[in-house]
Design an enzyme around this catalytic site. Structure first.
Site, PDB file in Angstrom:
ATOM      1  N   ASP A 138      -1.629  -3.210   3.927  1.00 34.42           N
ATOM      2  CA  ASP A 138      -0.905  -1.942   3.740  1.00 34.42           C
ATOM      3  C   ASP A 138      -1.816  -0.713   3.756  1.00 34.42           C
ATOM      4  O   ASP A 138      -1.544   0.284   3.081  1.00 34.42           O
ATOM      5  CB  ASP A 138      -0.088  -1.962   2.424  1.00 34.42           C
ATOM      6  CG  ASP A 138       0.868  -3.130   2.384  1.00 34.42           C
ATOM      7  OD1 ASP A 138       1.363  -3.527   3.446  1.00 34.42           O
ATOM      8  OD2 ASP A 138       1.122  -3.643   1.276  1.00 34.42           O
ATOM      9  N   LYS A 151      -2.197   0.395   8.889  1.00 39.56           N
ATOM     10  CA  LYS A 151      -2.619  -0.083  10.212  1.00 39.56           C
ATOM     11  C   LYS A 151      -1.606   0.300  11.291  1.00 39.56           C
ATOM     12  O   LYS A 151      -1.974   0.701  12.395  1.00 39.56           O
ATOM     13  CB  LYS A 151      -2.768  -1.628  10.183  1.00 39.56           C
ATOM     14  CG  LYS A 151      -3.834  -2.109   9.204  1.00 39.56           C
ATOM     15  CD  LYS A 151      -3.889  -3.615   9.125  1.00 39.56           C
ATOM     16  CE  LYS A 151      -2.686  -4.264   8.467  1.00 39.56           C
ATOM     17  NZ  LYS A 151      -2.510  -3.958   7.037  1.00 39.56           N
ATOM     18  N   GLY A 191       4.267  -5.923   7.142  1.00 35.72           N
ATOM     19  CA  GLY A 191       5.239  -4.839   7.208  1.00 35.72           C
ATOM     20  C   GLY A 191       4.468  -3.618   7.646  1.00 35.72           C
ATOM     21  O   GLY A 191       3.684  -3.075   6.870  1.00 35.72           O
ATOM     22  N   HIS A 192       4.615  -3.241   8.902  1.00 34.43           N
ATOM     23  CA  HIS A 192       3.837  -2.135   9.457  1.00 34.43           C
ATOM     24  C   HIS A 192       4.764  -0.958   9.731  1.00 34.43           C
ATOM     25  O   HIS A 192       5.810  -1.118  10.350  1.00 34.43           O
ATOM     26  CB  HIS A 192       3.131  -2.574  10.754  1.00 34.43           C
ATOM     27  CG  HIS A 192       2.097  -3.649  10.524  1.00 34.43           C
ATOM     28  ND1 HIS A 192       1.373  -4.227  11.523  1.00 34.43           N
ATOM     29  CD2 HIS A 192       1.657  -4.222   9.374  1.00 34.43           C
ATOM     30  CE1 HIS A 192       0.544  -5.124  11.010  1.00 34.43           C
ATOM     31  NE2 HIS A 192       0.699  -5.142   9.715  1.00 34.43           N
ATOM     32  N   THR A 205       4.864 -13.453   0.044  1.00 37.46           N
ATOM     33  CA  THR A 205       6.053 -12.737   0.509  1.00 37.46           C
ATOM     34  C   THR A 205       7.238 -13.691   0.658  1.00 37.46           C
ATOM     35  O   THR A 205       8.324 -13.257   1.017  1.00 37.46           O
ATOM     36  CB  THR A 205       5.767 -12.077   1.871  1.00 37.46           C
ATOM     37  OG1 THR A 205       5.384 -13.112   2.795  1.00 37.46           O
ATOM     38  CG2 THR A 205       4.645 -11.058   1.773  1.00 37.46           C
ATOM     39  N   GLN A 217      -2.244  -7.834   7.488  1.00 35.93           N
ATOM     40  CA  GLN A 217      -2.905  -8.088   6.196  1.00 35.93           C
ATOM     41  C   GLN A 217      -4.270  -7.373   6.132  1.00 35.93           C
ATOM     42  O   GLN A 217      -4.419  -6.338   6.758  1.00 35.93           O
ATOM     43  CB  GLN A 217      -3.038  -9.600   5.927  1.00 35.93           C
ATOM     44  CG  GLN A 217      -1.694 -10.296   5.626  1.00 35.93           C
ATOM     45  CD  GLN A 217      -0.884 -10.640   6.845  1.00 35.93           C
ATOM     46  OE1 GLN A 217      -1.387 -11.235   7.783  1.00 35.93           O
ATOM     47  NE2 GLN A 217       0.393 -10.288   6.857  1.00 35.93           N
ATOM     48  N   THR A 224       8.902  -6.746   0.658  1.00 40.19           N
ATOM     49  CA  THR A 224       9.581  -7.270  -0.528  1.00 40.19           C
ATOM     50  C   THR A 224      10.090  -6.171  -1.465  1.00 40.19           C
ATOM     51  O   THR A 224      10.828  -6.473  -2.402  1.00 40.19           O
ATOM     52  CB  THR A 224       8.608  -8.151  -1.346  1.00 40.19           C
ATOM     53  OG1 THR A 224       7.471  -7.346  -1.675  1.00 40.19           O
ATOM     54  CG2 THR A 224       8.147  -9.361  -0.544  1.00 40.19           C
ATOM     55  N   ARG A 260       3.629  -1.678  -5.792  1.00 38.77           N
ATOM     56  CA  ARG A 260       2.245  -2.125  -5.565  1.00 38.77           C
ATOM     57  C   ARG A 260       1.355  -1.705  -6.732  1.00 38.77           C
ATOM     58  O   ARG A 260       1.528  -0.620  -7.282  1.00 38.77           O
ATOM     59  CB  ARG A 260       1.713  -1.506  -4.259  1.00 38.77           C
ATOM     60  CG  ARG A 260       2.470  -1.980  -3.022  1.00 38.77           C
ATOM     61  CD  ARG A 260       1.992  -1.252  -1.755  1.00 38.77           C
ATOM     62  NE  ARG A 260       2.748  -1.679  -0.581  1.00 38.77           N
ATOM     63  CZ  ARG A 260       2.943  -0.912   0.504  1.00 38.77           C
ATOM     64  NH1 ARG A 260       2.439   0.309   0.563  1.00 38.77           N
ATOM     65  NH2 ARG A 260       3.627  -1.381   1.522  1.00 38.77           N
TER      66      ARG A 260
HETATM   67  P1  GDP Z   1       0.283  -1.417   7.159  1.00 39.33           P
HETATM   68  O1  GDP Z   1       0.872  -2.691   6.665  1.00 39.33           O
HETATM   69  O2  GDP Z   1      -1.202  -1.406   7.076  1.00 39.33           O
HETATM   70  O3  GDP Z   1       0.757  -1.005   8.524  1.00 39.33           O
HETATM   71  O4  GDP Z   1       0.783  -0.293   6.151  1.00 39.33           O
HETATM   72  P2  GDP Z   1       2.280  -0.119   5.531  1.00 39.33           P
HETATM   73  O5  GDP Z   1       3.150   0.431   6.585  1.00 39.33           O
HETATM   74  O6  GDP Z   1       2.715  -1.354   4.852  1.00 39.33           O
HETATM   75  O7  GDP Z   1       1.999   0.910   4.374  1.00 39.33           O
HETATM   76  C1  GDP Z   1       1.463   2.159   4.630  1.00 39.33           C
HETATM   77  C2  GDP Z   1       2.453   3.240   4.155  1.00 39.33           C
HETATM   78  O8  GDP Z   1       1.787   4.472   4.085  1.00 39.33           O
HETATM   79  C3  GDP Z   1       3.598   3.456   5.133  1.00 39.33           C
HETATM   80  O9  GDP Z   1       4.731   3.883   4.401  1.00 39.33           O
HETATM   81  C4  GDP Z   1       3.071   4.563   6.025  1.00 39.33           C
HETATM   82  O10 GDP Z   1       4.111   5.333   6.630  1.00 39.33           O
HETATM   83  C5  GDP Z   1       2.319   5.391   5.038  1.00 39.33           C
HETATM   84  N1  GDP Z   1       1.136   6.103   5.553  1.00 39.33           N
HETATM   85  C6  GDP Z   1       0.272   5.732   6.525  1.00 39.33           C
HETATM   86  N2  GDP Z   1      -0.749   6.635   6.623  1.00 39.33           N
HETATM   87  C7  GDP Z   1      -0.507   7.572   5.660  1.00 39.33           C
HETATM   88  C8  GDP Z   1      -1.219   8.744   5.227  1.00 39.33           C
HETATM   89  O11 GDP Z   1      -2.282   9.103   5.726  1.00 39.33           O
HETATM   90  N3  GDP Z   1      -0.641   9.440   4.216  1.00 39.33           N
HETATM   91  C9  GDP Z   1       0.522   9.072   3.619  1.00 39.33           C
HETATM   92  N4  GDP Z   1       0.997   9.810   2.638  1.00 39.33           N
HETATM   93  N5  GDP Z   1       1.201   7.960   3.992  1.00 39.33           N
HETATM   94  C10 GDP Z   1       0.677   7.230   5.003  1.00 39.33           C
HETATM   95  P1  IMO Z   2       0.457  -5.986   6.027  1.00 38.44           P
HETATM   96  O1  IMO Z   2       0.248  -6.500   7.424  1.00 38.44           O
HETATM   97  C1  IMO Z   2      -0.168  -6.646   1.747  1.00 38.44           C
HETATM   98  C2  IMO Z   2      -0.147 -10.819   0.373  1.00 38.44           C
HETATM   99  C3  IMO Z   2       0.972 -11.313  -0.525  1.00 38.44           C
HETATM  100  C4  IMO Z   2       0.254 -12.379  -1.315  1.00 38.44           C
HETATM  101  C5  IMO Z   2      -0.677 -12.998  -0.285  1.00 38.44           C
HETATM  102  C6  IMO Z   2      -0.104 -14.258   0.355  1.00 38.44           C
HETATM  103  O2  IMO Z   2       1.722  -5.217   5.865  1.00 38.44           O
HETATM  104  O3  IMO Z   2      -0.750  -5.274   5.538  1.00 38.44           O
HETATM  105  P2  IMO Z   2       1.745 -14.686   2.188  1.00 38.44           P
HETATM  106  O4  IMO Z   2       3.220 -14.384   2.191  1.00 38.44           O
HETATM  107  O5  IMO Z   2       0.993 -14.080   3.311  1.00 38.44           O
HETATM  108  O6  IMO Z   2       1.466 -16.162   2.062  1.00 38.44           O
HETATM  109  O7  IMO Z   2       1.215 -14.034   0.817  1.00 38.44           O
HETATM  110  O8  IMO Z   2      -0.879 -12.004   0.701  1.00 38.44           O
HETATM  111  N1  IMO Z   2       0.274 -10.200   1.650  1.00 38.44           N
HETATM  112  C7  IMO Z   2       0.194  -8.896   1.918  1.00 38.44           C
HETATM  113  N2  IMO Z   2      -0.178  -7.854   1.152  1.00 38.44           N
HETATM  114  N3  IMO Z   2       0.150  -6.430   3.041  1.00 38.44           N
HETATM  115  C8  IMO Z   2       0.499  -7.471   3.836  1.00 38.44           C
HETATM  116  O9  IMO Z   2       0.694  -7.329   5.162  1.00 38.44           O
HETATM  117  C9  IMO Z   2       0.565  -8.765   3.270  1.00 38.44           C
HETATM  118  N4  IMO Z   2       0.890  -9.980   3.758  1.00 38.44           N
HETATM  119  C10 IMO Z   2       0.691 -10.855   2.761  1.00 38.44           C
HETATM  120  O10 IMO Z   2       1.465 -10.281  -1.331  1.00 38.44           O
HETATM  121  O11 IMO Z   2      -0.584 -11.810  -2.305  1.00 38.44           O
HETATM  122 MG    MG Z   3       2.262  -3.360   5.274  1.00 40.99          MG
END
Ligand code: GDP
Ligand code: IMO
Ligand code: MG
Length: 443
Positions: free
Chosen positions: A12, A15, A39-40, A127, A227, A309, A313
């Protein structure tokens, strides 16, 4: 050439936003590990997309590939494709025939094992998507691959071998009742049908061949890690990890593109300016106890609730030893730092600069999670930066960032040993300051 995007921390890190930004210059966006545990998020012009399985290049109409290192739940894939089509996109996703399939029983087993482990506080907080059990079967040579779905006889053979074992685990080991997820005929009917659909839509590929041919023709490949490094099965905080390799080596084994090719390209570490964690396990720089209010503030401001989920966090200060470890494990050529806007306007900004482990100063992470849990962060304080008009800053570029924010970024870049390629000051594509486009650094 290739550009590999890797999470530097605990997932998270944002990416998806960088894959979307640099996906503009890519021809194909490739996931190399993980499954619908990811979850991207991509935000374009205020429109938000949350993607679990479809590579984030879909928003820009790029071809997406799920490599052999991924675990694919076809139900999720088709649902996500339908949702994107309903929103007016036309995603083109190919799935590696060597990728493993998440079966309904894998999800059931994921839940059962987490529950069993919770008695001893050993659950990873997964997850619940069946990721671990599917990789277990892959390594145990009893998995079902996407290619097997295309051949109903092979599919039946595989199911007849594996399903009775799974049923026995549920009934004899855990003393529970095995439901319809363990019914061979029902599974065969559904998954042979999925195989026919994948075939009819021409969605399966021999990933290594497909990508190799495209590279020979001069294509740009963007590898989208899911991840993050500290939840990598090898380099992470075992056992509170996921079951794949998000680190850059996974981009090779998980796609069939050789490590020399990946290594000639760029490898960009994505860094969140603080820590967030959805799962369980230790977290030395966690903001808890008397810092709870600060954690609540950052959680609300940064929208730190799980994409998959919805779980709140956990929040911590940046952990710099974790970043040094990540930079080495993946060989970062550059980094992108997100969420600088979220830390703006605080009374204090700190980072864990090193650890104190029983009086010894450590610059990187110890190899066992138990030792990591004993580490006390040695905090370093930075001058906080003010809240500003981030949209205007994003327009003007790097030099418009507050001085104190640039000091923070310079420190990070020095410690990680890689230049800054981008800075996120908000979720939208337009709110990312780009300093370097990695696709333009081809030698
Ligand atoms: P990923 O799993 O690495 O792709 O990241 P996620 O999408 O799960 O979580 C990142 C969250 O932060 C998302 O809601 C994005 O829209 C948001 N986000 C990404 N870059 C920035 C930033 O520079 N500032 C803020 N405020 N939010 C951001
Ligand atoms: P993105 O790509 C954050 C965490 C889970 C748990 C561990 C194992 O959005 O960054 P799993 O379901 O993979 O067997 O769970 O890894 N986890 C993540 N945490 N971002 C993710 O993906 C994750 N994918 C799995 O919370 O601790
Ligand atoms: Mg994510």
């Amino acid at each position: 050439m290739t550009v590999t995007i890797v999470g530097s921390q605990l997932g998270d890190e944002g990416k998806g936003a960088l894959v979307d930004l640099w996906g503009g210059n890519a021809d194909i966006v490739v996931r190399y590990q993980g499954g619908d545990n990811a979850g991207h998020t991509v935000v374009e012009g205020g429109e938000e997309y949350k993607l679990s399985l479809v590579p984030s290049g879909a928003i820009r109409g790029k071809v997406g590939v799920l490599g052999n290192g991924c675990v694919v739940n076809p139900r999720t894939l088709f649902d996500e494709l339908d949702t994107l089509r309903d929103r007016g996109l036309d995603p083109d996703v190919r799935v590696a025939r060597r990728a493993h399939v998440i079966m309904p029983y894998h999800r059931v087993l994921d839940g059962i094992e987490e529950e069993a482990k919770s008695d001893d506080d050993l659950e990873a907080g997964t997850t619940g998507r069946g990721i671990g059990p599917t990789y277990e079967d892959k390594v145990g040579r009893r998995g079902i691959r996407v290619g097997d779905l295309l051949d109903p006889d092979v599919l039946r053979d595989r199911l007849e071998y594996v399903v009775p074992q799974k049923r026995a685990v549920v009934e004899d080991v855990f003393g529970m009742e095995a439901g319809e997820e363990f019914d061979i005929d029902a599974l065969h009917e559904e998954f042979a049908d999925i195989g026919r659909r994948l075939d009819a839509e021409d969605m399966t590929v021999n990933a290594g061949d497909f990508l190799g041919t495209e590279l020979d023709d001069g294509a740009n490949l963007l590898f989208e890690g899911a991840q993050g490094t500290s939840i990598d099965i090898d380099h992470g905080i075992y056992p509170y990890v996921t079951s794949s390799n998000p680190t850059a080596g996974g981009a090779s084994t998980g796609t069939g593109v050789g490590p020399t090719v990946v290594g000639q390209g760029e490898v960009v570490g994505i860094v969140k300016a603080y820590l967030s964690r959805v799962g369980t396990g230790p977290l030395p720089t966690e903001l808890d106890g008397e810092d709870e209010d600060l954690a609540d503030y950052i959680r609300e401001k940064g929208g730190e609730f799980g994409t998959v989920t919805g779980r709140p966090r956990r929040i911590g200060w940046l952990d710099v030893p974790m970043l040094r470890h990540a930079a080495r494990a993946s060989g970062f050529t550059g980094i992108a730092v997100n969420h600088l806007d979220v830390l703006a306007g605080l009374d204090e900004v700190k980072v864990g600069d090193a650890y104190d482990l029983n009086g010894e100063r450590l610059e990187t992470m110890p190899a066992t999670t138990e030792r990591w849990a004993e580490c006390e962060p040695i905090l370093k304080e930075f001058e906080p930066w003010p809240e500003v008009d981030w949209a205007a800053v994003a327009d003007e570029g790097y030099d418009a960032l507050p001085d104190a924010a640039r000091t923070y970024l310079d420190y990070l870049s020095d410690e990680v040993g890689a230049p800054i390629y981008a800075v996120g000051v908000g979720p939208d594509r337009a709110e990312t300051i780009e300093l370097v486009d990695p696709f333009e650094r081809d030698a």
